[in-house]
Structures are given as structure tokens and as C-alpha cells.
Design an enzyme around this catalytic site. Structure first.
Site, PDB file in Angstrom:
ATOM      1  N   CYS A 407     -28.578  33.571  -8.742  1.00  0.00           N
ATOM      2  CA  CYS A 407     -29.817  34.167  -9.215  1.00  0.00           C
ATOM      3  C   CYS A 407     -30.966  33.177  -9.263  1.00  0.00           C
ATOM      4  CB  CYS A 407     -29.601  34.799 -10.583  1.00  0.00           C
ATOM      5  SG  CYS A 407     -28.986  33.637 -11.820  1.00  0.00           S
ATOM      6  N   HIS A 451     -28.859  34.802 -16.467  1.00  0.00           N
ATOM      7  CA  HIS A 451     -29.482  35.337 -15.259  1.00  0.00           C
ATOM      8  C   HIS A 451     -30.917  34.830 -15.178  1.00  0.00           C
ATOM      9  CE1 HIS A 451     -29.594  38.010 -11.890  1.00  0.00           C
ATOM     10  NE2 HIS A 451     -30.570  38.775 -12.389  1.00  0.00           N
ATOM     11  N   ASP A 467     -36.146  41.772  -9.527  1.00  0.00           N
ATOM     12  CA  ASP A 467     -34.945  40.936  -9.536  1.00  0.00           C
ATOM     13  C   ASP A 467     -34.455  40.768  -8.119  1.00  0.00           C
ATOM     14  OD1 ASP A 467     -32.655  39.572  -9.933  1.00  0.00           O
ATOM     15  OD2 ASP A 467     -31.833  40.946 -11.446  1.00  0.00           O
TER      16      ASP A 467
END
Lengths: 658, 306
Positions: A407, A451, A467
Site C-alpha cells: 500500500c 494501510h 485508494d
């Protein structure tokens, strides 16, 4: 046959057991030489006792004491605080053991053991340690019993049984005190802790430097929702927002902040309670987008995260309300633009080129963002927890070279592309997801759920969450990291995943642990007042709590007295005996008290001799008593009638027959 | 039965003047199937008491004067060879009687003493592979003179324990002394005395005594008395379990004499000094009277539970 051991052995062995087990509670907090010292001291003391050898002299002990103090000082650089204090106490206990001669010294050692237990309780209160503490307390009480009556309590079972019984009797008292004893507001007991918190997050992010993603399965926080929880793709828990980028590392620059325009909230509302594990940081994690600061302990920053006044050094719980999105139609401030577009000059040139190309092809910022995401989806990017290392032009290397990362890499690359394309962007770190515990009915968010994602500024909408990881690994939004990459999970987590019952067991334990924290450890003044309210007090006050405490104590005392009638049976007479005593008391008023060793008939005879006017009555009553007490068969009615007869007796003084 | 007992005691009181307590203790000892040791100077009526007991209770009795040359066979009996039948034949000694008066038992050699005391305990005698049961009832009244030391073998503690009671008679008071002086030898009255009871009556009485009710409360008291003698600092050896049993039986007998069916602490106290006196010994001093004093102090100290 072995010669009998000296009488001191048994109390001494128990003292060693109590002290030794107390040291065990601190074992992982102490430098190894201290427990070793304690062990040596215990062995030495027992050998001295068995052999009947001499204890070390005063000078040796003083020298040892100085040496140990210096040793602790050298190890901890302080004598202050829980860890250094416990270490000092353990080492001085070892020394004290070498001068225990009499019962008084045994008691001092027991005080040391109990104090070490207290220190352990202050240090750690996890449910898993409670049985250990209880066991320690049990051993300590048994040791106290043996010290008091070494002869009477032989073996292992008798002292443990006695101590167990005593503790069982004390349990209701402990409960009363726990429920009603006034709590000091504020952290009176909060000792300065060494910062040893773990977190999967930091206020920096350098994708490519190290594989920094934590593989810790430890819980970060737990969340209970009032009503339905948000769907998995909406479970973004907002943490530090990283604004400043130097080409490799994203930072949260403390000096820079700007005023954000006011926002409107949109979408469903979620009300929930978060219980944070200690991190040593000032970060409170809440679901995006939190509406307002939950209470006075924290504030909402300009970039919409919660910042607490005090670092989270112990478990903190707060209630919050979040909505799905924020929207604003106002423009971003100039400063905001400047900060959110800043990129280091001369780095990642290919990224800049790509951004400009894609931006030119897109009519607006939203389309540009879509184009970049498409790029990620098309160009064969791969999600992995073990990405290759990246160098100075980290984003270039990632985007055009390795194309493998987690991420952080995607968030960093995406935010860089956005900024290079003239769209204000920032990286948001936090947690995504959470595991539902059906037993405790709450979510556990673990460190492995950490994250990073991106927010871009869209005119007319304000900061919008994008995202990029979701494009590469869409499953990440639905499931936890370990579902995605089973190989990355720690052994325990992997075991739990492969054997459902282990997972269920772990969940059950987590639920129990959470209940323990919520119901026991966090039981404070507020909970006490809530209890008062539930008991029917309209406006709870300290006085009522005090009254409740008094009532509880009185109840416990009454219960103990009721219990103790069995223990004191020999000294407390039954009904017949009490009537007999009260008869004696009546005659005692005229100087005819029964001697303790005086037999009944002899007593009657003496009364008759001294007071012939009372002779007949006394003889009758004494005869009845003797028949009831020593005769065959003795029914309750006869005893009652005897007691009535005794009550009717009027002994008048003065009438003394010649 | 009880009336007969009272009558017997009344009769005894006409012979032994001014000693109702000792008299009752002696009877209690008999009823409790124990043996009696009378310790006193000569001439206070020890023999008369034994004789009177035998007479009133209708028992066959024998008197043996113990001397230093008395042999066990002299009291137990000997096997003699009968020329006519060509067989050995046991000729029973004076031991085979219902009431044996062993006068000045401390004069005999330890060997003879132990022969007697063993017979007392076992109530039987074994010689030449044959066991002869002693008659029932069997009651030994032994006397010893505590003042006489030369040439005597004082009974050791282990032997003293075989006597249920030890009593002292003591001198009579002035009024009874006067009666004695006026009326002459009491022993002369004995042959004219008609037995009030017989052996069978006595056995029935002994059985009845065992049935006297003993409550838990009384056992508590007896136990605390015994425990006190064992825990007392001044006492060398506390009361043995046998002494405890004897104490209880003696108290039962005393209750029977007093016409009660249940034993009271009063009864225990009444017999305690006689039962415990010769069994308790001070750590320091060596005096027979010490035991009695210790025993009465125990009785005065141990509380009677309410």
C-alpha cells in the site's frame, strides 16, 4: 533415617517460595543477573539452614548492598520508576534472605514478595497474567500461615488449604472494595512507563527503504458499533496524514498547517466506541470521517484526524461519530495548494513526464485520477509484502521498474503522480478493515491492518479518498492482509487460519480479555456512578458511594461473624450454655459467681450454704441444667423452658439468713 | 439395688468412723472394677477398711502380709506333685480370692510385686502352661507405708498406674478419736456384721456402673482435664489413656453412689485426686503429697464448660 531438619527449614522454604515466585513475575523485565542473584541467594540460604552454617556477617552484607545498588544503577541509569525499583527490590530481597533469622525477618521477606506482586500488578494487568498473580497471592498467604504456625501446618496441602480458605473469605470484601472504594480521578497510579509500545504506523513513510510493514498480529484497537457496522470497503481508520515528500520519504511536517474550508458531511452515520491499545503516541484512530472530537482529551486537527493531549500510554476508550464522506464547495487555501503540490525538484523525472502526459489527456482532475488508476491496473503491478529495495528516484523505479509493492508504494506513487499533474494530494496512513469478533460483538483492528491511501483535492468536492491499492489488489478492501497474502502471516495467525477452532478460541479469548479490560481494569469513577444509577440513586454522589462501601463492609463483617461461629464453637456456648451463664451472672450480682472450674452441684451447694433462702431455687435450676447438659436426651423444649426459668430468676441481695 | 448400696455404705460408716469420703472412694473403686492403693502410716484402719468392705459386700477375702522374702509362688500358688495320682497338681495361693488385702506391698521384692500386679491387670494367672482365671469379682486392696523407706521397694510409676485409685486415710478428728478410744477395737465388730450384698449383687452393680450415662459435654470436660495434665509445665508425665478410662469409670461409680444416672463434672472432680494423684509427678520435687496437690490444682484450674 535422615536426621530431622531444623525447625526453621519449613518457614524458610515457604519464604523462598514466595520470594522466588514473586521474582518470576518480573523475570522478563529484569536484567538476567538479578534473577540469577535471587536464585543463588535462595539456594545459599537453604543450604545454610540445612547445614546449620553461619550467615554472612554485617560488613559483607553492607558491601553487598552497596554493590547491588551500584549494579542496578549501572543497568538502569536510575533507581526511579517501576522497572529499576522492582530490580532494586528483588536484589535487596535476595540480600535480606541472607539475614533472615527469626519470624520478624520472614515477615519482611513476605512484605518484599507482596510488594513485588503489587509492582507486577501496576506493571501489567493483562487477563492472562491474573492467574499468575492469584497464584502468587495464594503462595504468599500460605507462607504467612506457615510462618505464624510452622508446627501446625505441615506438608504442602494444609497451608495452601488454609490460605485458600482465607482468600475465599476475603473475596467478597475485595469485591465490595472494588465496586465502591472511591477512585482517584486521574492517573494516580500511572507510573512513568518506558515507551515500549508497538505500532504498525509511524509518522514517516519511506516506500522502498525497508520492508517496513509490520508483521505483528497485535491488536491496535477494538471497535464496538451502535447498530450496523460499515461495510468492509468503508472501514478506513484515519491516522497520521503525511503531507511532506522529499522524493523518498513522506513526512508529517509538524510546522506546516493551513486552514481547511468548512465541510458538510454526507452518507450514513456510524456511532461507535474505540478502545485503543497503548502506543505511546498521541494518535486516536477513528473511522473516516469523524464528525467532531469525542471529548476534551483530544482535538480534531485541520487534516481531520484526532490528536490527544496525552500520549496513549494506557488503554484509552472513547466514543465517536463518523459519516461516510465530507464535501466542500469552497476552494482550498493558497497555502494548502502550495503544501499539497510540493515535490522535490529534479527527482523522479519519468514520473513527472507520465503525470504530465496523463493530465494533458484528461479533461479534469477526477479524470486524471482515473487515468492514473487505470495505469496501475493495466501495467501489471503486483501486490507484495516483500518488495525490492528502491533508490533515490524511488517513485520512478517503482513505476517503471519493479512494479511490486504494498500500500505504501502505491499511495506514494499515486500521490506523487497527482502532485506532478497539478492535483493537490496527500498520503493518509491508518488502518483498513478489522476482524469481527462474534463473541464479544466488536471489531479487532490489528497492526497488520495498517494501510496507506491518498486524498486528492477535487474542486467542488474537497478532499476525496482514493485508494490505489484497491486497484491492484481489490481483495484488500474486503479482507485482511493475511487472507490476501497467507504466507506473510505470523505462525499463530497462520495456524488460526488453517484450523478454524484455533481462530474461534483466539476470538473467545480476545472477547474475554476485552471484557476484562472494560469491566475490570477500566472500572473507574464513571462506572461507579453508573452502578449507583442502576441501583436506583437518582443523582449519584460520593457520599452514596461511601454509604454503599460502609454497607458492604458491614455486610461482609456480619457474614464473617456468622461464619466464625463454627470456628469459635468451643468458646461460644450453645443456648443451654448461655442460659447457664446468665444464671451464673445473676448469682454473681450477689457475690456468688461461679468459678470457672466449679462443677454445677458444687456451685449449687455453695449458693445454698451462703444464701439458704436461694438454696431451693438454685438446687432446682442447677439440677435441671445438669440433667439437660449431662443427662441422656436433651430436647429443645426443655432447654427453652430452662432458659425461661433462668430469665424469671430474681436474685435479691441483702436477705441473708442467719 | 441402689438402696442396698446406700445401706452398705451406711453400714461401713458405722465401722470406719469419720472417713465418709475415703469410704465412698473405696466403694467407687470396687464398683469401677479397679484396685485400690491405700497409703498411710500403720494403725489408721487400712486393714479394717479392707476387711469391712469384704464383709459388707459378702466377699471371700485373704490377707497377705508382704515381706522382703515373699516369693511369687507364695501368693499365686504352687504346683505340687501328688504321689497318689502321680501328677502335678496346682495348689492355689491366697491370690485366688474375691478381695485380696496386700498389706505393705512395698516391702516385697519387685519380682513378687510385679507378679501381683500382673495378676491384678490380667485377672488371671498362668503357671505351667495352664491359665487359671481369678474369681470375679476380684478386688485388690494394697497398702503401703510411705514413711518407711529402709528395705522397701516403692512401687514404680508403671505399677502405680495399675491401681485405679490411691487414697490416704489420715488421722480421725477429735470426736471420732474419742469414740474409737471409748469403744475399743473396731475389728471386733466385724464378725457380727451381716453382709448387705453378695458377690452377685456386686457384679450387677459393676455392670450398672458401666451403663451410667456419659454425655459429650462430660467427655469434653474429662478430655480437657487430661489434656491439661499433659500440657502442664510442672507435670513430668500427663495422664495416660488408661488413666483417662479409669477416671471416667470411677466418676461413673461415684455418680452411682450418689444415686444419679448421669455423670456430672462434680463426680469427675470428686474422684480426680484419688485417680490422678499417684499418676502425676512434679518435674522437680519428689513427694507423694505432691501428686495430690497437683491433681487438685488441675481440678481447680480446668474450667467446666458451660
Amino acid at each position: 533415617m535422615k536426621p530431622p531438619l531444623p525447625a526453621r527449614i519449613r518457614p524458610l522454604a515457604w519464604v523462598c517460595a514466595a520470594y522466588g515466585s514473586a521474582v518470576l513475575l518480573h523475570l522478563d523485565r529484569l536484567p538476567p543477573w538479578i534473577p540469577a542473584l535471587a536464585l543463588v541467594a535462595m539456594i545459599a540460604r537453604m543450604l545454610i539452614a540445612v547445614r546449620g552454617a553461619r550467615l554472612p556477617g554485617a560488613w559483607a552484607r553492607v558491601a553487598f548492598a552497596l554493590l547491588l545498588t551500584v549494579g542496578v544503577l549501572a543497568t538502569f541509569r536510575t533507581l526511579n520508576g517501576l522497572a529499576a525499583g522492582s530490580a532494586l527490590l528483588v536484589s535487596m530481597g535476595a540480600l535480606k534472605l541472607l539475614e533472615t533469622r527469626a519470624r520478624r525477618d520472614d515477615h519482611v521477606m513476605l512484605a518484599v514478595a507482596l510488594f513485588l506482586l503489587l509492582a507486577a500488578c501496576l506493571d501489567r494487568q493483562a487477563l492472562v497474567r491474573m492467574p499468575l498473580y492469584a497464584l502468587q497471592l495464594w503462595i504468599d498467604c500460605a507462607a504467612l500461615a506457615v510462618i505464624a504456625t510452622p508446627q501446625a501446618l505441615a506438608g504442602l496441602r494444609a497451608p495452601l488449604a488454609l490460605a485458600g480458605r482465607a482468600l475465599a473469605y476475603a473475596l467478597p470484601l475485595a469485591l465490595v472494595l472494588f465496586l465502591t472504594f472511591p477512585r482517584l480521578q486521574g492517573g494516580f497510579w500511572a507510573l512513568p512507563h518506558a515507551n515500549r509500545a508497538v505500532t504498525g504506523l509511524s509518522d514517516e513513510m519511506s516506500p522502498g527503504q525497508i520492508d517496513e510493514l509490520t508483521d505483528s498480529d497485535a491488536p491496535a484497537f477494538r471497535v464496538e458499533f451502535d447498530g450496523a457496522p460499515p461495510p468492509p470497503p468503508a472501514r478506513y481508520w484515519r491516522g497520521p496524514v503525511l503531507q511532506d515528500f522529499d522524493g523518498t520519504t513522506w513526512r508529517r511536517d509538524r510546522g506546516r498547517f493551513f486552514l481547511e474550508p468548512d465541510v458538510q458531511f454526507e452518507g450514513p452515520t456510524w456511532r461507535y466506541r474505540v478502545t485503543l491499545e497503548p502506543t505511546g503516541r498521541n494518535w486516536w484512530f477513528a473511522l473516516e470521517s469523524v464528525v467532531a472530537a469525542p471529548d476534551h482529551r483530544a482535538r480534531l486537527t485541520f487534516d481531520r484526524r484526532l490528536l490527544s493531549a496525552e500520549p496513549v500510554d494506557e488503554v484509552v476508550s472513547f466514543a465517536a461519530t463518523s459519516r461516510a464522506r465530507t464535501v466542500t464547495h469552497e476552494p482550498l487555501s493558497k497555502l494548502g495548494y502550495r503544501y499539497s503540490l510540493a515535490l522535490p525538484a529534479g527527482q523522479n523525472p519519468r514520473t513527472h513526464a507520465l503525470a504530465q502526459r496523463l493530465r494533458a489527456a484528461s479533461p479534469d482532475a477526477a479524470a486524471f485520477a482515473r487515468a492514473v488508476l487505470d495505469h496501475f491496473a493495466r501495467e501489471g503491478f503486483e501486490y507484495t509484502l516483500t518488495p525490492p529495495r528502491l533508490d533515490r528516484n524511488a517513485v520512478d523505479e517503482f513505476l517503471f521498474g519493479t512494479r511490486r509493492g504494498f500500500c505504501g508504494h502505491y499511495a506514494s506513487a499515486f500521490a506523487t503522480l497527482m502532485r506532478a499533474g497539478g492535483v493537490p494530494a496527500r498520503v493518509v496512513t491508518g488502518y483498513l478493515g478489522g476482524e469481527w469478533n462474534p463473541i464479544g460483538r466488536y471489531f479487532v483492528v490489528r497492526q497488520s491492518d495498517a494501510h496507506a491511501w491518498v486524498e486528492i483535492w477535487l474542486e467542488g468536492r474537497g478532499w476525496t479518498r482514493i485508494d490505489p491499492t484497491a486497484v491492484v489488489a481489490p481483495e484488500r478492501l474486503q479482507r485482511g492482509l493475511y487472507d490476501l497474502l497467507p504466507g506473510a502471516a505470523p505462525v499463530v495467525a497462520r495456524l488460526a487460519r488453517n484450523n478454524p477452532w484455533i481462530g474461534e478460541l483466539a476470538q473467545a479469548w480476545d472477547a474475554l480479555d476485552t471484557a476484562w479490560r472494560k469491566r475490570v481494569l477500566e472500572f473507574g469513577a464513571a462506572s461507579q456512578f453508573a452502578l449507583l444509577e442502576r441501583l436506583g440513586f437518582d443523582s449519584p454522589r460520593w457520599q452514596q458511594l461511601g454509604a454503599l462501601l460502609g454497607a458492604g463492609l458491614a455486610l461482609w463483617l456480619a457474614w464473617m461473624s456468622w461464619q466464625s461461629r463454627f470456628w469459635l464453637r468451643t468458646s461460644r456456648p450453645d443456648r443451654l450454655g448461655r442460659a447457664w451463664q446468665s444464671l451464673g451472672a445473676k448469682y454473681a450480682r450477689v457475690g456468688l459467681a461461679r468459678g470457672a472450674a466449679e462443677a454445677p452441684l458444687a456451685y449449687a451447694a455453695r449458693i445454698g450454704e451462703r444464701r439458704p433462702d436461694l438454696a431451693a431455687e438454685a438446687l432446682d435450676l442447677v439440677g435441671r441444667y445438669a440433667a439437660l447438659r449431662y443427662g441422656p436426651g436433651c430436647d429443645a423444649r426443655a432447654i427453652r423452658s430452662f432458659a425461661r426459668a433462668v430469665r424469671r430468676v430474681r436474685v435479691t441481695s441483702g436477705v441473708r439468713a442467719a | 439395688m441402689s438402696e442396698r448400696l446406700q445401706q452398705a455404705i451406711a453400714t461401713l460408716e458405722t465401722i470406719i468412723l469419720g472417713k465418709p469420703g475415703q469410704l465412698r472412694l473405696a466403694v467407687a473403686c470396687l464398683l469401677a472394677r479397679g484396685h485400690l492403693l491405700i497409703e498411710d502410716v500403720p494403725g489408721v484402719g487400712k486393714t479394717t477398711l479392707a476387711h469391712a468392705l469384704a464383709q459388707v459386700f459378702g466377699l471371700a477375702w485373704q490377707r497377705v502380709q508382704f515381706t522382703s522374702d515373699l516369693l511369687p509362688a507364695d501368693i499365686i500358688g504352687v504346683s505340687v506333685f501328688d504321689r497318689n495320682t502321680q501328677q502335678f497338681h496346682f495348689r492355689k495361693g491366697p491370690l485366688f480370692t474375691q478381695l485380696l488385702l496386700a498389706d505393705e506391698v512395698n516391702r516385697a521384692s519387685p519380682k513378687t510385686q510385679s507378679a501381683l500386679l500382673e495378676a491384678m491387670e490380667e485377672r488371671q494367672v498362668s503357671t505351667d502352661l495352664t491359665t487359671y482365671r481369678l474369681p470375679d469379682p476380684f478386688f485388690v486392696v494394697a497398702t503401703q507405708n510411705p514413711r518407711e523407706q529402709a528395705g522397701t521397694y516403692a512401687l514404680p510409676e508403671s505399677q502405680l498406674d495399675r491401681f485405679l485409685m490411691r487414697i490416704e486415710l489420715g488421722y480421725p478428728d477429735a470426736a471420732h478419736e474419742r469414740t474409737l478410744l471409748r469403744e475399743g477395737e473396731r475389728r471386733d465388730l466385724l464378725p457380727q456384721l451381716a453382709p448387705v450384698l453378695d458377690a452377685e449383687h456386686l457384679l450387677a452393680l459393676q455392670t450398672a456402673v458401666r451403663g451410667q450415662h456419659v454425655s459429650d459435654a462430660l467427655l469434653d470436660y474429662v478430655q480437657s482435664l487430661i489434656a491439661h495434665t499433659r500440657a502442664h509445665d510442672d507435670i513430668r508425665v500427663g495422664l495416660s489413656p488408661r488413666a483417662g478410662q479409669g477416671l471416667l469409670r470411677a466418676a461413673q461409680a461415684w455418680a452411682a453412689i450418689c444415686g444419679r444416672h448421669a455423670v456430672l463434672p462434680d463426680d469427675v472432680q470428686a474422684v480426680f485426686a484419688a485417680v490422678a494423684g499417684h499418676r502425676l509427678e512434679r518435674r522437680d520435687a519428689q513427694d507423694a503429697a505432691d501428686g495430690l496437690r497437683l491433681a487438685s490444682r488441675v481440678v481447680e484450674t480446668v474450667p467446666v464448660p458451660a
